[in-house]
Design a protein around this motif. Sequence first.
Motif, mmCIF file in Angstrom:
data_model
loop_
_atom_site.group_PDB
_atom_site.id
_atom_site.type_symbol
_atom_site.label_atom_id
_atom_site.label_comp_id
_atom_site.label_asym_id
_atom_site.label_seq_id
_atom_site.Cartn_x
_atom_site.Cartn_y
_atom_site.Cartn_z
ATOM 1 N N TYR A 411 6.308 -3.428 8.600
ATOM 2 C CA TYR A 411 5.100 -3.956 7.966
ATOM 3 C C TYR A 411 4.550 -3.110 6.825
ATOM 4 C CZ TYR A 411 4.901 -7.249 11.828
ATOM 5 O OH TYR A 411 5.194 -8.244 12.714
ATOM 6 N N CYS A 412 4.860 -1.846 6.754
ATOM 7 C CA CYS A 412 4.185 -0.969 5.791
ATOM 8 C C CYS A 412 5.135 -0.325 4.779
ATOM 9 C CB CYS A 412 3.428 0.152 6.511
ATOM 10 S SG CYS A 412 2.589 -0.354 8.030
ATOM 11 N N CYS A 415 5.900 -1.041 0.939
ATOM 12 C CA CYS A 415 4.971 -0.550 -0.090
ATOM 13 C C CYS A 415 4.762 0.969 0.012
ATOM 14 C CB CYS A 415 3.637 -1.263 0.008
ATOM 15 S SG CYS A 415 3.775 -3.037 -0.285
ATOM 16 N N HIS A 416 4.362 1.444 1.202
ATOM 17 C CA HIS A 416 4.028 2.878 1.317
ATOM 18 C C HIS A 416 5.256 3.757 1.525
ATOM 19 C CE1 HIS A 416 -0.266 2.156 1.209
ATOM 20 N NE2 HIS A 416 -0.079 1.154 2.052
ATOM 21 N N PRO A 428 -0.723 3.891 -2.622
ATOM 22 C CA PRO A 428 -1.168 5.246 -2.305
ATOM 23 C C PRO A 428 -0.352 5.905 -1.197
ATOM 24 C CG PRO A 428 -2.750 3.614 -1.515
ATOM 25 C CD PRO A 428 -1.746 2.879 -2.339
ATOM 26 N N THR A 435 -8.489 8.805 4.355
ATOM 27 C CA THR A 435 -8.476 7.585 5.177
ATOM 28 C C THR A 435 -7.600 7.746 6.412
ATOM 29 O OG1 THR A 435 -8.751 6.342 3.141
ATOM 30 C CG2 THR A 435 -8.126 5.079 5.076
ATOM 31 N N LEU A 442 -9.252 3.997 8.917
ATOM 32 C CA LEU A 442 -7.828 3.639 8.938
ATOM 33 C C LEU A 442 -7.628 2.282 9.620
ATOM 34 C CD1 LEU A 442 -4.878 4.413 8.409
ATOM 35 C CD2 LEU A 442 -4.887 5.693 10.554
ATOM 36 N N ILE A 446 -6.434 -1.437 7.843
ATOM 37 C CA ILE A 446 -5.290 -2.245 8.290
ATOM 38 C C ILE A 446 -5.746 -3.639 8.726
ATOM 39 C CG2 ILE A 446 -3.438 -2.383 10.005
ATOM 40 C CD1 ILE A 446 -3.381 0.724 9.814
ATOM 41 N N GLY A 452 -9.927 -3.853 -4.958
ATOM 42 C CA GLY A 452 -10.736 -3.043 -5.855
ATOM 43 C C GLY A 452 -10.068 -1.708 -6.087
ATOM 44 N N VAL A 456 -6.946 8.131 -4.742
ATOM 45 C CA VAL A 456 -6.367 8.915 -3.655
ATOM 46 C C VAL A 456 -5.653 10.114 -4.274
ATOM 47 C CG1 VAL A 456 -4.854 8.889 -1.624
ATOM 48 C CG2 VAL A 456 -5.996 6.783 -2.324
ATOM 49 N N TYR A 461 -5.702 3.611 -7.919
ATOM 50 C CA TYR A 461 -4.922 2.463 -7.429
ATOM 51 C C TYR A 461 -5.755 1.204 -7.594
ATOM 52 C CZ TYR A 461 -1.911 6.071 -5.627
ATOM 53 O OH TYR A 461 -1.082 7.146 -5.552
ATOM 54 N N GLN A 463 -4.237 -2.152 -7.003
ATOM 55 C CA GLN A 463 -3.554 -3.304 -6.411
ATOM 56 C C GLN A 463 -4.266 -3.657 -5.098
ATOM 57 O OE1 GLN A 463 -0.725 -4.532 -8.527
ATOM 58 N NE2 GLN A 463 0.706 -3.891 -6.961
ATOM 59 N N MET A 465 -4.321 -4.342 -1.007
ATOM 60 C CA MET A 465 -3.624 -4.115 0.256
ATOM 61 C C MET A 465 -3.913 -5.335 1.134
ATOM 62 S SD MET A 465 -2.746 -1.816 2.969
ATOM 63 C CE MET A 465 -3.084 -1.941 4.725
HETATM 64 C C1 HEC Z 1 2.217 -5.233 -0.054
HETATM 65 C C2 HEC Z 1 2.049 -3.804 -0.122
HETATM 66 C C3 HEC Z 1 1.377 -3.087 1.041
HETATM 67 C C4 HEC Z 1 1.692 -3.173 2.377
HETATM 68 C C5 HEC Z 1 2.769 -4.018 3.021
HETATM 69 C C6 HEC Z 1 0.805 -2.249 3.040
HETATM 70 N N1 HEC Z 1 -0.037 -1.664 2.136
HETATM 71 FE FE1 HEC Z 1 -1.428 -0.239 2.532
HETATM 72 N N2 HEC Z 1 -2.058 -0.317 0.585
HETATM 73 C C7 HEC Z 1 -1.478 -1.016 -0.392
HETATM 74 C C8 HEC Z 1 -2.217 -0.849 -1.620
HETATM 75 C C9 HEC Z 1 -1.884 -1.469 -2.958
HETATM 76 C C10 HEC Z 1 -3.298 -0.017 -1.316
HETATM 77 C C11 HEC Z 1 -4.412 0.418 -2.270
HETATM 78 C C12 HEC Z 1 -5.447 -0.697 -2.316
HETATM 79 C C13 HEC Z 1 -6.490 -0.568 -3.395
HETATM 80 O O1 HEC Z 1 -6.191 -0.049 -4.464
HETATM 81 O O2 HEC Z 1 -7.630 -1.043 -3.159
HETATM 82 C C14 HEC Z 1 -3.163 0.323 0.093
HETATM 83 C C15 HEC Z 1 -4.016 1.147 0.784
HETATM 84 C C16 HEC Z 1 -3.796 1.611 2.074
HETATM 85 C C17 HEC Z 1 -4.589 2.613 2.744
HETATM 86 C C18 HEC Z 1 -5.791 3.320 2.182
HETATM 87 C C19 HEC Z 1 -5.390 4.488 1.339
HETATM 88 C C20 HEC Z 1 -6.542 5.443 1.093
HETATM 89 O O3 HEC Z 1 -6.248 6.638 1.022
HETATM 90 O O4 HEC Z 1 -7.676 4.992 1.028
HETATM 91 C C21 HEC Z 1 -4.025 2.801 3.979
HETATM 92 C C22 HEC Z 1 -4.480 3.788 5.049
HETATM 93 C C23 HEC Z 1 -2.908 1.894 4.086
HETATM 94 N N3 HEC Z 1 -2.813 1.195 2.920
HETATM 95 C C24 HEC Z 1 -2.096 1.785 5.204
HETATM 96 C C25 HEC Z 1 -1.151 0.770 5.374
HETATM 97 C C26 HEC Z 1 -0.449 0.514 6.612
HETATM 98 C C27 HEC Z 1 -0.584 1.349 7.874
HETATM 99 C C28 HEC Z 1 0.337 -0.566 6.390
HETATM 100 C C29 HEC Z 1 1.211 -1.309 7.394
HETATM 101 C C30 HEC Z 1 0.502 -1.932 8.499
HETATM 102 C C31 HEC Z 1 0.155 -0.970 5.014
HETATM 103 N N4 HEC Z 1 -0.761 -0.148 4.438
HETATM 104 C C32 HEC Z 1 0.823 -2.020 4.410
HETATM 105 C C33 HEC Z 1 -0.340 -1.816 -0.293
HETATM 106 C C34 HEC Z 1 0.283 -2.151 0.912
#
Ligand code: HEC
Length: 509
Positions: A411-412, A415-416, A428, A435, A442, A446, A452, A456, A461, A463, A465
């Motif tokens: 799931y994550c 991207c990450h 990020p 976070t 956190l 999720i 917005g 980080v 960033y 894009q 989430m």
């Molecule tokens: C489709 C791409 C994508 C997926 C899949 C995704 N994320 Fe993200 N995530 C992002 C983006 C883009 C941001 C930054 C959002 C913003 O700029 O507002 C983000 C932000 C975050 C942040 C906050 C970062 C911060 O330091 O504030 C966390 C924590 C996070 N994601 C965890 C996860 C986890 C855990 C999963 C899996 C369950 C996940 N993400 C799945 C794209 C994704």
Amino acid sequence: MRRSRLYIVIVGLLVSAIACDGAKNQDFIDYIKIGEDSYLGVSKVQEGLEVPWDIQFNESTNSIFVAEIKGGISEIDLNTNAINKVYNVPNVFHRRTAGLLGMALHPDFDQKPFIYVCYTIKEGDSVYAELTKLEYKDKKIISNKPLLKIEGANGHNGSRLIFDSKGYLYWATGDAHSLTHAQDSTTLNGKVLRMTDDGQIPPDNPISNSYVYAWGFRNIQGMTITSKGNLMTSEHGDAIEDEINWVRPLNNYGWIDIEGYHDTEKEKLIVSKSPRTEPIKAWTPVIAPAGLKYYGHSVIPEWNNSLLLVSLKNQSLRVLKLDQSQTKINGEQVFLKDYYGRIRAVTTDSKGNIYIATSNKDWNPQKGFPLVGDDKILKIEKVNFTPQSYLNEYVEDIAQVKDGKTLYNMYCASCHKEDGKGISGTFPPLIKTETVGNKEKLIHTILYGLTGEIEVSGVKYDQAMPSFQFLSDIDIAKITSYVRSSFGNSQSAIGETEVMINRKNTTKN
Ligand code: HEC
């Protein structure tokens, strides 16, 4: 004397017979087993490309036209596999997923040698998506006529182009990250548009004086027409519900209010008030579907009457078996999983051979990619012998109990990234950040996603989430505990109850 000449003639005939049959044995780089004693061979047509976003076969020139994301159009001669640069589309704005995207060839190419392309441009601070008609002559483009310009964005620009058998052109546009366009039948984003080959509104369009043919789409990435004339699209969901839709005039496909099958109470309520059309197939977890092509050849009988779907995140070629009416999918097989990396485009030639294009040099390469020689165009064809080694169909082990790492990778990680490092400026990192250290924040991120601009570790960033509300408390607990104890993080685990309480007491900000 006579005898040896005869011998040479026979050998010559044999060699040309093998050559006519397609690639020679030694040209195949891999084989795929698709049935009992039934195999396909894979050979390399071209390499060293950069994100060939669309590939289209043209019968009269026996060539494949290639559109690369930065704006180049090339032609591959299928007699020699030689590639020739045809054009550079001017003013293409390329960033992440924006750039030169879909392409279609006029169905009457001999008489009307036109290539249609859609791509993003930037004027001042605004991004637009533009559709242009190019005139091809003597292996070059000799004129260029913009047909339509619509709103664009840094992402969600779609888009694919296709002609139907009557010569009408369809343009599947992205929703340009808008919260309103897809459900607004008066705008041109988040739609399938229908027009003449000169970009005019046909008099028999379903809404008079409008390009709009169908709406409620998020970001269409594949489009094809079956032999019975059914228009099919593949579409990206956000964190859930990628879709295949059978597109019919005036139908509303539900985005942004609902997605996937109409199976939740909220969705059923919406549908009871205003009709929405369900996809004929949906995927959760998402696979990031891309190019879609109807396959209707007896040369690969197992795949006859199916939709070939290539995917990015899932890195595979899927065969979606259609029923006789070509309106339902009643079988799915997965091939080449994680083998060549991300696959973005697929086409077929008139002999029933299949061509796919990798996308490992795009904005979001997966672990272990790009490979040497990427991006590639590969040919897949039937072979009439039994290879010594081959790739099998991929079958997912659904009974397996999933731990935090497996769930994170499902799931994550697309991207990450598997190592939690993200992509600077796009996704990020999840390493020692505020976070990740803050349990409530956190879990909240999720559950509800994030939009917005955020900063980080000093990097901005912008894009979105997606929301993962559909995951169970236990799965979110496993994922967050895994993140907090991996990638150099050493924080305490999060329990199922903590997620449950957070879900109960909070709402989206
Ligand atoms: C489709 C791409 C994508 C997926 C899949 C995704 N994320 Fe993200 N995530 C992002 C983006 C883009 C941001 C930054 C959002 C913003 O700029 O507002 C983000 C932000 C975050 C942040 C906050 C970062 C911060 O330091 O504030 C966390 C924590 C996070 N994601 C965890 C996860 C986890 C855990 C999963 C899996 C369950 C996940 N993400 C799945 C794209 C994704």
